[in-house]
Each structure stands twice: as structure tokens, then as C-alpha cells.
Motif scaffolding. Structure first.
Motif, PDB file in Angstrom:
ATOM      1  N   ARG A  83       0.868  -1.214  -0.161  1.00  0.00           N
ATOM      2  CA  ARG A  83       0.076   0.096  -0.058  1.00  0.00           C
ATOM      3  C   ARG A  83       0.903   1.123  -0.040  1.00  0.00           C
ATOM      4  NH1 ARG A  83      -5.791   0.965   2.592  1.00  0.00           N
ATOM      5  NH2 ARG A  83      -6.152   2.841   1.798  1.00  0.00           N
ATOM      6  N   ALA A  84       2.001   1.270   0.807  1.00  0.00           N
ATOM      7  CA  ALA A  84       2.791   2.427   0.711  1.00  0.00           C
ATOM      8  C   ALA A  84       3.546   2.675  -0.826  1.00  0.00           C
ATOM      9  CB  ALA A  84       3.891   2.314   1.890  1.00  0.00           C
ATOM     10  N   VAL A  85       3.853   1.479  -1.278  1.00  0.00           N
ATOM     11  CA  VAL A  85       4.466   1.635  -2.626  1.00  0.00           C
ATOM     12  C   VAL A  85       3.245   2.075  -3.461  1.00  0.00           C
ATOM     13  CG1 VAL A  85       5.523   0.261  -4.730  1.00  0.00           C
ATOM     14  CG2 VAL A  85       6.313  -0.226  -2.222  1.00  0.00           C
ATOM     15  N   PHE A  86       2.181   1.636  -3.516  1.00  0.00           N
ATOM     16  CA  PHE A  86       1.114   2.040  -4.421  1.00  0.00           C
ATOM     17  C   PHE A  86       0.780   3.557  -4.236  1.00  0.00           C
ATOM     18  CE2 PHE A  86      -3.399   2.447  -5.766  1.00  0.00           C
ATOM     19  CZ  PHE A  86      -3.254   2.069  -6.978  1.00  0.00           C
ATOM     20  N   THR A  87       0.823   4.012  -2.898  1.00  0.00           N
ATOM     21  CA  THR A  87       0.549   5.612  -2.460  1.00  0.00           C
ATOM     22  C   THR A  87       1.650   6.232  -3.091  1.00  0.00           C
ATOM     23  OG1 THR A  87      -0.488   4.662  -0.594  1.00  0.00           O
ATOM     24  CG2 THR A  87       0.229   6.994  -0.448  1.00  0.00           C
ATOM     25  N   ALA A  88       2.898   5.848  -3.127  1.00  0.00           N
ATOM     26  CA  ALA A  88       3.934   6.544  -3.837  1.00  0.00           C
ATOM     27  C   ALA A  88       3.657   6.713  -5.171  1.00  0.00           C
ATOM     28  CB  ALA A  88       5.304   6.202  -3.332  1.00  0.00           C
ATOM     29  N   VAL A  89       3.242   5.592  -5.932  1.00  0.00           N
ATOM     30  CA  VAL A  89       3.019   5.800  -7.376  1.00  0.00           C
ATOM     31  C   VAL A  89       1.921   6.636  -7.651  1.00  0.00           C
ATOM     32  CG1 VAL A  89       2.577   4.508  -9.336  1.00  0.00           C
ATOM     33  CG2 VAL A  89       3.990   3.374  -7.753  1.00  0.00           C
ATOM     34  N   VAL A  90       0.594   6.527  -6.615  1.00  0.00           N
ATOM     35  CA  VAL A  90      -0.220   7.580  -6.955  1.00  0.00           C
ATOM     36  C   VAL A  90       0.210   8.963  -6.822  1.00  0.00           C
ATOM     37  CG1 VAL A  90      -2.548   8.314  -6.062  1.00  0.00           C
ATOM     38  CG2 VAL A  90      -1.998   5.679  -6.272  1.00  0.00           C
ATOM     39  N   TYR A  91       1.011   9.071  -5.884  1.00  0.00           N
ATOM     40  CA  TYR A  91       1.449  10.644  -5.538  1.00  0.00           C
ATOM     41  C   TYR A  91       2.269  10.889  -6.672  1.00  0.00           C
ATOM     42  CZ  TYR A  91       4.043  14.500  -3.583  1.00  0.00           C
ATOM     43  OH  TYR A  91       4.700  15.746  -3.185  1.00  0.00           O
ATOM     44  N   VAL A  92       3.111  10.069  -7.455  1.00  0.00           N
ATOM     45  CA  VAL A  92       3.977  10.644  -8.540  1.00  0.00           C
ATOM     46  C   VAL A  92       3.022  10.889  -9.626  1.00  0.00           C
ATOM     47  CG1 VAL A  92       5.582   9.806 -10.419  1.00  0.00           C
ATOM     48  CG2 VAL A  92       6.229   9.488  -7.708  1.00  0.00           C
ATOM     49  N   LEU A  93       1.962  10.184  -9.966  1.00  0.00           N
ATOM     50  CA  LEU A  93       1.270  10.474 -11.012  1.00  0.00           C
ATOM     51  C   LEU A  93       0.170  11.322 -10.945  1.00  0.00           C
ATOM     52  CD1 LEU A  93       0.290   6.608 -11.845  1.00  0.00           C
ATOM     53  CD2 LEU A  93       1.771   8.203 -13.044  1.00  0.00           C
ATOM     54  N   THR A  94      -0.214  11.800  -9.709  1.00  0.00           N
ATOM     55  CA  THR A  94      -1.091  12.875  -9.379  1.00  0.00           C
ATOM     56  C   THR A  94      -0.664  14.104  -9.284  1.00  0.00           C
ATOM     57  OG1 THR A  94      -1.328  12.567  -7.196  1.00  0.00           O
ATOM     58  CG2 THR A  94      -2.977  11.407  -8.762  1.00  0.00           C
ATOM     59  N   SER A  95       0.938  14.149  -8.837  1.00  0.00           N
ATOM     60  CA  SER A  95       1.477  15.488  -8.414  1.00  0.00           C
ATOM     61  C   SER A  95       2.541  16.090  -9.470  1.00  0.00           C
ATOM     62  CB  SER A  95       2.416  15.352  -7.038  1.00  0.00           C
ATOM     63  OG  SER A  95       3.483  14.388  -7.357  1.00  0.00           O
ATOM     64  N   GLY A  96       2.977  15.281 -10.532  1.00  0.00           N
ATOM     65  CA  GLY A  96       3.839  15.503 -11.422  1.00  0.00           C
ATOM     66  C   GLY A  96       5.345  15.336 -11.043  1.00  0.00           C
ATOM     67  N   CYS A  97       5.548  14.887  -9.795  1.00  0.00           N
ATOM     68  CA  CYS A  97       6.827  14.877  -9.120  1.00  0.00           C
ATOM     69  C   CYS A  97       7.506  13.520  -9.639  1.00  0.00           C
ATOM     70  CB  CYS A  97       6.651  14.640  -7.592  1.00  0.00           C
ATOM     71  SG  CYS A  97       8.038  14.067  -6.688  1.00  0.00           S
ATOM     72  N   ALA A  98       8.925  13.816  -9.899  1.00  0.00           N
ATOM     73  CA  ALA A  98       9.592  12.680 -10.275  1.00  0.00           C
ATOM     74  C   ALA A  98       9.729  11.559  -9.362  1.00  0.00           C
ATOM     75  CB  ALA A  98      10.942  13.216 -11.142  1.00  0.00           C
ATOM     76  N   GLY A  99       9.660  10.321  -9.768  1.00  0.00           N
ATOM     77  CA  GLY A  99       9.634   9.477  -8.264  1.00  0.00           C
ATOM     78  C   GLY A  99      11.147   9.565  -7.744  1.00  0.00           C
ATOM     79  N   ARG A 100      12.156  10.055  -8.211  1.00  0.00           N
ATOM     80  CA  ARG A 100      13.476  10.336  -7.404  1.00  0.00           C
ATOM     81  C   ARG A 100      13.165  11.240  -6.695  1.00  0.00           C
ATOM     82  NH1 ARG A 100      14.378  11.404 -12.641  1.00  0.00           N
ATOM     83  NH2 ARG A 100      14.910  13.264 -13.187  1.00  0.00           N
ATOM     84  N   HIS A 101      12.268  12.122  -6.627  1.00  0.00           N
ATOM     85  CA  HIS A 101      12.187  13.482  -5.750  1.00  0.00           C
ATOM     86  C   HIS A 101      11.042  13.180  -4.809  1.00  0.00           C
ATOM     87  CE1 HIS A 101      15.111  15.480  -7.970  1.00  0.00           C
ATOM     88  NE2 HIS A 101      14.564  15.521  -9.350  1.00  0.00           N
ATOM     89  N   LEU A 102      10.538  12.107  -4.565  1.00  0.00           N
ATOM     90  CA  LEU A 102       9.504  11.803  -3.615  1.00  0.00           C
ATOM     91  C   LEU A 102      10.008  12.413  -2.334  1.00  0.00           C
ATOM     92  CD1 LEU A 102       8.463   8.072  -4.207  1.00  0.00           C
ATOM     93  CD2 LEU A 102       7.271  10.144  -4.333  1.00  0.00           C
ATOM     94  N   PRO A 103       9.031  13.095  -1.534  1.00  0.00           N
ATOM     95  CA  PRO A 103       9.276  13.747  -0.111  1.00  0.00           C
ATOM     96  C   PRO A 103       9.678  12.284   0.648  1.00  0.00           C
ATOM     97  CG  PRO A 103       7.122  14.322  -1.027  1.00  0.00           C
ATOM     98  CD  PRO A 103       7.680  13.414  -2.104  1.00  0.00           C
ATOM     99  N   PRO A 104      10.475  12.998   1.676  1.00  0.00           N
ATOM    100  CA  PRO A 104      10.938  11.954   2.670  1.00  0.00           C
ATOM    101  C   PRO A 104       9.948  11.205   3.349  1.00  0.00           C
ATOM    102  CG  PRO A 104      12.034  14.190   3.286  1.00  0.00           C
ATOM    103  CD  PRO A 104      11.075  14.410   1.983  1.00  0.00           C
ATOM    104  N   THR A 105       8.866  11.637   3.559  1.00  0.00           N
ATOM    105  CA  THR A 105       7.797  10.966   4.039  1.00  0.00           C
ATOM    106  C   THR A 105       7.512   9.469   3.334  1.00  0.00           C
ATOM    107  OG1 THR A 105       6.010  12.019   2.875  1.00  0.00           O
ATOM    108  CG2 THR A 105       6.464  12.889   5.066  1.00  0.00           C
TER     109      THR A 105
END
Length: 89
Positions: free
Chosen positions: A43-65
Motif C-alpha cells: 500500500r505504501a508503494v502504491f501510494t507513492a506511485v499514485v503521488y507521483v502520477l497525480t503530483s507530477g513529481c519525479a519518482g526520484r524526488h519523492l518527499p522524505p515521508t
């Protein structure tokens, strides 16, 4: 290592979405010879993927959370889906 907050996870991936997505994610299978990478919370991995897709953030720049090893978040879903997805030619 910080984990994805429950509030962020529930907001980005509500229960209805998780019930649909969870069966589609590749499962972890231990290798008979041992070694390999430890399983991650799906679920944490899927949440990160959804965050990247909805925010436009590059995966390598995910927030520390999302944790220190969040660079593999995209690879988990992409590799699992790409192996089975038909390729248009």
C-alpha cells in the motif's frame, strides 16, 4: 526510516481504490536460494506511485515521508505490469 502517514495514504488511496488495486499488484515470492530484496508494504508503494502520477513529481524526488528507499516504488509497479501488458506495434 519515516513511513507514509496514514492520513496521506488514506487521502491518496482511499479504501475503495485499494480494494480494486491490491489484487492487481505483483506479490512477493521468496527466492529458494535466499537473498534478493526484502518485501515492501504494497500500500505504501502504491501510494507513492499514485503521488507521483497525480503530483507530477519525479519518482526520484519523492518527499522524505515516503521513506529513504522510495526510488524502487515505480519499478515495482511498472515491471510487474509491463511483463504482462501487450505491446502495440
Amino acid at each position: 526510516m519515516p513511513a507514509v502517514s496514514a492520513d496521506l495514504s488514506k487521502r491518496l488511496v482511499p479504501g475503495e481504490l485499494w480494494r480494486v488495486a491490491a489484487p492487481l499488484l505483483p506479490s512477493f515470492a521468496a527466492r529458494p536460494q535466499g537473498g534478493g530484496t526484502a518485501p515492501r508494504d504494497q500500500r505504501a508503494v502504491f501510494t507513492a506511485v499514485v503521488y507521483v502520477l497525480t503530483s507530477g513529481c519525479a519518482g526520484r524526488h519523492l518527499p522524505p515521508t515516503f521513506g529513504a528507499a522510495s526510488g524502487g516504488a515505480g519499478r515495482t509497479g511498472v515491471r510487474g505490469a509491463g511483463d504482462r501488458a501487450p505491446v502495440a506495434r
